[in-house]
Design an enzyme around this catalytic site. Structure first.
Site, mmCIF file in Angstrom:
data_model
loop_
_atom_site.group_PDB
_atom_site.id
_atom_site.type_symbol
_atom_site.label_atom_id
_atom_site.label_comp_id
_atom_site.label_asym_id
_atom_site.label_seq_id
_atom_site.Cartn_x
_atom_site.Cartn_y
_atom_site.Cartn_z
ATOM 1 C CB VAL A 1 -7.170 1.359 -5.752
ATOM 2 C CG1 VAL A 1 -7.454 2.704 -5.068
ATOM 3 C CG2 VAL A 1 -5.688 1.031 -5.664
ATOM 4 C CB THR B 1 -0.506 5.480 -8.548
ATOM 5 O OG1 THR B 1 -0.856 4.886 -7.289
ATOM 6 C CG2 THR B 1 0.919 6.003 -8.477
ATOM 7 C CG PHE C 1 -0.227 6.225 0.997
ATOM 8 C CD1 PHE C 1 1.005 6.346 0.379
ATOM 9 C CD2 PHE C 1 -1.045 7.349 1.085
ATOM 10 C CE1 PHE C 1 1.433 7.568 -0.123
ATOM 11 C CE2 PHE C 1 -0.627 8.574 0.584
ATOM 12 C CZ PHE C 1 0.612 8.698 -0.027
ATOM 13 C CG LEU C 2 -5.217 1.178 0.268
ATOM 14 C CD1 LEU C 2 -6.454 0.717 -0.483
ATOM 15 C CD2 LEU C 2 -5.519 1.387 1.746
ATOM 16 C CD GLU D 1 -1.547 -6.206 -4.381
ATOM 17 O OE1 GLU D 1 -1.910 -7.393 -4.507
ATOM 18 O OE2 GLU D 1 -0.968 -5.578 -5.286
ATOM 19 C CG PHE E 1 9.586 -1.696 3.161
ATOM 20 C CD1 PHE E 1 9.122 -2.222 1.968
ATOM 21 C CD2 PHE E 1 8.670 -1.145 4.039
ATOM 22 C CE1 PHE E 1 7.763 -2.189 1.653
ATOM 23 C CE2 PHE E 1 7.319 -1.109 3.738
ATOM 24 C CZ PHE E 1 6.858 -1.633 2.542
ATOM 25 C CG ASN F 1 12.233 -8.238 6.554
ATOM 26 O OD1 ASN F 1 12.933 -8.327 7.560
ATOM 27 N ND2 ASN F 1 10.973 -7.864 6.596
ATOM 28 C CB ALA F 2 18.045 -9.781 2.723
ATOM 29 C CB CYS G 1 2.653 -0.312 -5.959
ATOM 30 S SG CYS G 1 0.880 -0.284 -5.664
#
Length: 447
Positions: free
Chosen positions: A11, A122, A152-153, A155, A252, A254-255, A263
């Site tokens: 970060v 965080t 809120f980055l 990777e 978000f 995607n199984a 995080c």
């Protein structure tokens, strides 16, 4: 503006480099002498696309400096960002704030004139209050304001996220701090990035709430994938049907083998602990943590089943070690749990990852590390795709089949089409989808 960034980890380094790229004068401070010297030589300790060039350009221009001298950096700064690690505390799962508090004491003693001190790390709700108390105790005469500005980055996409954020959350009740924070982020105004000013505690909790909600989406679609396999549905169709609803969105959903990284695992656990501290049980988050832990273990059973139920003495090629593509981060990566379980079942593991193998060598001493995907697949009874690196999206399947002992492909990221893989003579297993005819057989069995 003059900025001091305390901590040159993921970060701190990304944020410091991007602020410098905006034209600010940034000094990144770290206690690790070897790391600081390496950064001065242009050696980047983490893999993040685009980061190396930004560091090089701004260091050459004199806008980005690396040092171990916290006092000098802080005394000359208008804004000090604390961006040190907050790992899970060993034993109870709470966020370990010792590095934050130590930085707060050091910063307080070095202040010279009014300074905005920003927690970029965080941290649990209420941490800013404790940081302010520590600083007042360390230097009662200092003139400062403590602000929360969570990152809120993502990777692998951190540079783009910093330059074009969905939002910038700033928690402060101090007007002077608000003015300076608006100035430091002013270069983003052209991108119309919304800056949300709120209370310090609300800003702190926003970060945890956002990560927990995204983690819940992942856990939810993974449970739906299991149901799809039993009920004869296709989780990719279900996810698309859900995602087209603007209230839900497609991201978000995607199984796969579960979430990992620096995080989601630690932040969901820390949020659960925060809820317990305030006598507010967070049952959805608690369940998310449990579902994800179970998910990683269940993927190894899926691989074993695809190999005929027994992998003892067999060689398995694992493609992808990092928790996601475009990073070298293996923290809480699903691959680690999957490989451990396969080794426990008696399998021999050959593996390849474009960026994660250096870190993995210490974590996986019994694994054979290979030059590429085809090297890993040589002599293997099955290939397992764990991380969806682009290098694995268009494998030469005929070549792969010739190299393997048994043509079995277990695709834990659903990046291939079943018909194409099976047409090349492979037995194909994916997540939340069924082979043609399986749905009908399930229906007949139910009747």
């Amino acid at each position: 503006m003059r900025i001091a960034m305390i901590g040159s980890g993921y970060v701190g380094l990304v944020s410091g480099a991007c602020f410098a790229d905006f034209g600010h004068d940034v000094v990144c401070v770290d206690t690790d002498i070897a790391k600081v010297e390496a950064l001065r030589q242009g050696e980047i300790p983490i893999y993040e696309p685009g980061l190396s060039s930004i560091v090089t350009v701004n260091a050459a221009a004199g806008r980005l400096v690396f040092t171990t001298d916290l006092t000098a950096a802080v005394s000359q700064a208008e804004i000090v960002f604390i961006a040190v690690g907050t790992p899970s505390r060993r034993g109870d799962g709470h966020a370990d704030l010792s590095f934050v508090y130590a930085a707060a004491r050091d910063v307080a003693e070095a202040l010279d004139g009014f300074t905005v001190v920003v927690t970029k790390s965080t941290v649990p709700v209420g941490t800013g209050d404790e940081v302010e108390r520590i600083m007042r105790g360390a230097n009662p005469e200092a003139d400062f304001a403590v602000v929360s500005n969570p990152e809120f980055l993502r990777e692998g996409s951190a540079i783009e996220d910093f330059r074009r954020p969905d939002r910038i959350v700033v928690g402060t009740g101090d007007q002077r701090a608000r003015t300076l924070m608006a100035q430091v982020y002013r270069p983003l105004y052209l991108n119309e990035a919304p800056i949300m000013f709120t209370s310090r505690r609300s800003a702190e909790l926003t970060k945890y709430a956002a990560n927990a909600f995204l983690a819940m989406k992942i856990a939810f679609i993974n449970e739906m994938a299991d149901l799809c396999e039993r009920a004869g549905a296709n989780v990719q169709d279900v996810a698309r049907g859900m995602g087209l609803d603007k209230r839900i969105g497609p991201k978000f959903l995607n199984a796969g083998p579960g979430y990992g990284g620096s995080c989601f695992p630690k932040d969901t656990v820390a949020l659960v602990k925060t809820g317990q501290d305030h006598d507010v049980p967070l049952r959805l988050v608690e369940t998310t943590v449990a579902v994800n832990d179970h998910r990683k273990r269940s993927m190894s059973r899926k691989v074993i089943a695809a190999m005929g139920g027994d992998v003892r003495g067999k060689t398995i090629a694992v493609l992808g070690l990092t928790f996601k593509p475009n990073t070298d981060d293996l923290r809480e990566a699903p691959s680690l749990a999957i490989i451990q379980a396969l080794e426990d079942a008696g399998a021999r593991i050959r593996t390849f990852d474009p960026k994660g193998m250096d870190a993995a060598r210490e974590l996986l001493p019994g694994v054979t590390f290979c030059e590429d995907a085809y090297d890993a697949a040589t002599g293997a009874s099955g290939v397992v795709i764990v991380t969806e690196w682009n290098a694995f999206r268009s494998l030469d399947l005929p070549r792969l089949k010739v190299l393997m002992a048994t043509p079995v492909l277990v695709d834990l990221r659903n990046i291939y089409r079943r018909k194409e893989v099976e047409a090349e003579g492979f037995h194909y297993e994916s997540v939340g989808t069924l082979a043609p005819g399986d749905a009908e057989r399930l229906a007949d069995a139910a009747e």
